[in-house]
Design a protein around this motif. Sequence first.
Motif, PDB file in Angstrom:
ATOM      1  N   TYR A 198       0.792  -1.228   0.000  1.00  0.00           N
ATOM      2  CA  TYR A 198       0.000   0.000   0.000  1.00  0.00           C
ATOM      3  C   TYR A 198       0.826   1.282   0.000  1.00  0.00           C
ATOM      4  O   TYR A 198       0.303   2.349  -0.276  1.00  0.00           O
ATOM      5  CB  TYR A 198      -0.948   0.011   1.201  1.00  0.00           C
ATOM      6  N   ASP A 233      -4.162   4.863   7.444  1.00  0.00           N
ATOM      7  CA  ASP A 233      -4.637   5.709   6.347  1.00  0.00           C
ATOM      8  C   ASP A 233      -3.505   5.835   5.334  1.00  0.00           C
ATOM      9  O   ASP A 233      -2.453   6.389   5.634  1.00  0.00           O
ATOM     10  CB  ASP A 233      -5.036   7.082   6.880  1.00  0.00           C
ATOM     11  N   SER A 265      -5.325   7.287  -0.253  1.00  0.00           N
ATOM     12  CA  SER A 265      -6.452   6.942  -1.120  1.00  0.00           C
ATOM     13  C   SER A 265      -7.354   5.885  -0.496  1.00  0.00           C
ATOM     14  O   SER A 265      -8.468   5.675  -0.961  1.00  0.00           O
ATOM     15  CB  SER A 265      -5.945   6.435  -2.468  1.00  0.00           C
ATOM     16  N   ARG A 266      -6.879   5.210   0.545  1.00  0.00           N
ATOM     17  CA  ARG A 266      -7.680   4.166   1.185  1.00  0.00           C
ATOM     18  C   ARG A 266      -7.233   3.965   2.618  1.00  0.00           C
ATOM     19  O   ARG A 266      -6.128   4.341   3.000  1.00  0.00           O
ATOM     20  CB  ARG A 266      -7.571   2.864   0.411  1.00  0.00           C
ATOM     21  N   GLN A 267      -8.125   3.372   3.419  1.00  0.00           N
ATOM     22  CA  GLN A 267      -7.804   3.003   4.790  1.00  0.00           C
ATOM     23  C   GLN A 267      -7.849   1.484   4.874  1.00  0.00           C
ATOM     24  O   GLN A 267      -8.747   0.858   4.321  1.00  0.00           O
ATOM     25  CB  GLN A 267      -8.803   3.602   5.771  1.00  0.00           C
ATOM     26  N   GLU A 268      -6.866   0.911   5.544  1.00  0.00           N
ATOM     27  CA  GLU A 268      -6.776  -0.538   5.666  1.00  0.00           C
ATOM     28  C   GLU A 268      -6.634  -0.931   7.130  1.00  0.00           C
ATOM     29  O   GLU A 268      -5.923  -0.273   7.889  1.00  0.00           O
ATOM     30  CB  GLU A 268      -5.563  -1.078   4.903  1.00  0.00           C
TER      31      GLU A 268
END
Length: 73
Positions: free
Chosen positions: A38, A55, A58-61
């Motif tokens: 990521y 965070d 572009s995305r949260q994982e």
Amino acid sequence: MTKSAAVRRHLPTSPFKARVQAPLKRFAVGDRVTHDRYGLGRVIGVEGDIAVLVDFGSRQERLTQPYAEMFKL
């Protein structure tokens, strides 16, 4: 009847090398991290020693232990 494997302890005088366990990675809210898949991110949540929420822009994982692909910067 099943047999359970006993955990054997290492004796300091033993000529054989003890199994070395890698220390657990610990992260805190606000830590900057890098992940192999990521990229760069910031820790925004910690669920004890179970998982962290990161965070990546572009995305949260939500990533769980072991954090083999994630490193603190």
